[in-house]
Design a protein around this motif. Structure first.
Motif, PDB file in Angstrom:
ATOM      1  N   GLU A  75       0.865  -1.181   0.000  1.00  0.00           N
ATOM      2  CA  GLU A  75       0.000   0.000   0.000  1.00  0.00           C
ATOM      3  C   GLU A  75       0.900   1.229   0.000  1.00  0.00           C
ATOM      4  O   GLU A  75       1.562   1.533   0.983  1.00  0.00           O
ATOM      5  CB  GLU A  75      -0.906   0.001   1.226  1.00  0.00           C
ATOM      6  CG  GLU A  75      -1.884   1.155   1.219  1.00  0.00           C
ATOM      7  CD  GLU A  75      -2.773   1.157   2.441  1.00  0.00           C
ATOM      8  OE1 GLU A  75      -2.740   2.154   3.180  1.00  0.00           O
ATOM      9  OE2 GLU A  75      -3.497   0.163   2.654  1.00  0.00           O
ATOM     10  N   ASN A  84      -7.014  -1.206   1.544  1.00  0.00           N
ATOM     11  CA  ASN A  84      -6.124  -2.351   1.406  1.00  0.00           C
ATOM     12  C   ASN A  84      -5.940  -2.743  -0.051  1.00  0.00           C
ATOM     13  O   ASN A  84      -6.552  -2.169  -0.947  1.00  0.00           O
ATOM     14  CB  ASN A  84      -6.578  -3.530   2.274  1.00  0.00           C
ATOM     15  CG  ASN A  84      -7.968  -3.983   1.972  1.00  0.00           C
ATOM     16  OD1 ASN A  84      -8.370  -4.044   0.826  1.00  0.00           O
ATOM     17  ND2 ASN A  84      -8.719  -4.320   3.000  1.00  0.00           N
ATOM     18  N   CYS A 130      -1.981   1.148  -4.604  1.00  0.00           N
ATOM     19  CA  CYS A 130      -1.300  -0.122  -4.368  1.00  0.00           C
ATOM     20  C   CYS A 130      -0.298  -0.460  -5.462  1.00  0.00           C
ATOM     21  O   CYS A 130      -0.518  -0.143  -6.630  1.00  0.00           O
ATOM     22  CB  CYS A 130      -2.321  -1.262  -4.320  1.00  0.00           C
ATOM     23  SG  CYS A 130      -3.667  -0.985  -3.149  1.00  0.00           S
TER      24      CYS A 130
END
Length: 140
Positions: A75, A84, A130
């Protein structure tokens, strides 16, 4: 006055790097995949909102598998109640016939986030940015 119901930003990018010397075939190749999403702001009454990027699917080229233990879901940035970087593996291949050792050929990843809740969070957004890094390798 124009009011947008939701704002979802989704991004995927791919980069690869060869890990080998000039004298050998490329047996192992690194990858860096990215996904992100951003929620709309929390409503004035404290209602939060969520986002999930479109699932990003990466399948290793023919003759290659993803080295599952090398994959890291990182992350880079996140905010909100929840943020997430989930990843799933599919299409397992037996990399050495008869030995029972398997590695996946396909990886599915995405970013997901939830804006902060509560009236004091009105207008605040949630996001997740991410990176998914690892290697693919040749198998016989």
């Amino acid at each position: 006055m124009l009011y947008k119901k939701a704002l979802f930003l989704c991004l995927i990018s791919v980069s690869f790097s060869a890990v080998a010397t000039a004298q050998t075939n490329v047996d192992q190749v690194g990858f860096d995949l990215k996904a992100e999403c951003t929620t709309r702001g929390t409503d004035w009454d404290g209602t939060g909102h969520g986002c999930t990027s479109d699932p990003q699917t990466y399948t290793a080229p023919s003759g290659y598998v993803i080295v599952k233990d090398s994959v890291q879901a990182l992350e880079n940035s996140g905010a909100g109640r929840r943020h997430n970087c989930p990843v799933e593996f599919r299409d397992d291949v037996e990399i050495i016939k008869g030995v029972g050792i398997y590695q996946p050929r396909t990886m599915i990843m995405y970013a997901e986030a939830q804006s902060p809740g509560g009236m004091s969070s009105a207008g605040k957004r949630g996001w997740a940015r991410c990176s998914f890094v690892g290697f693919i390798t040749k198998y016989q």
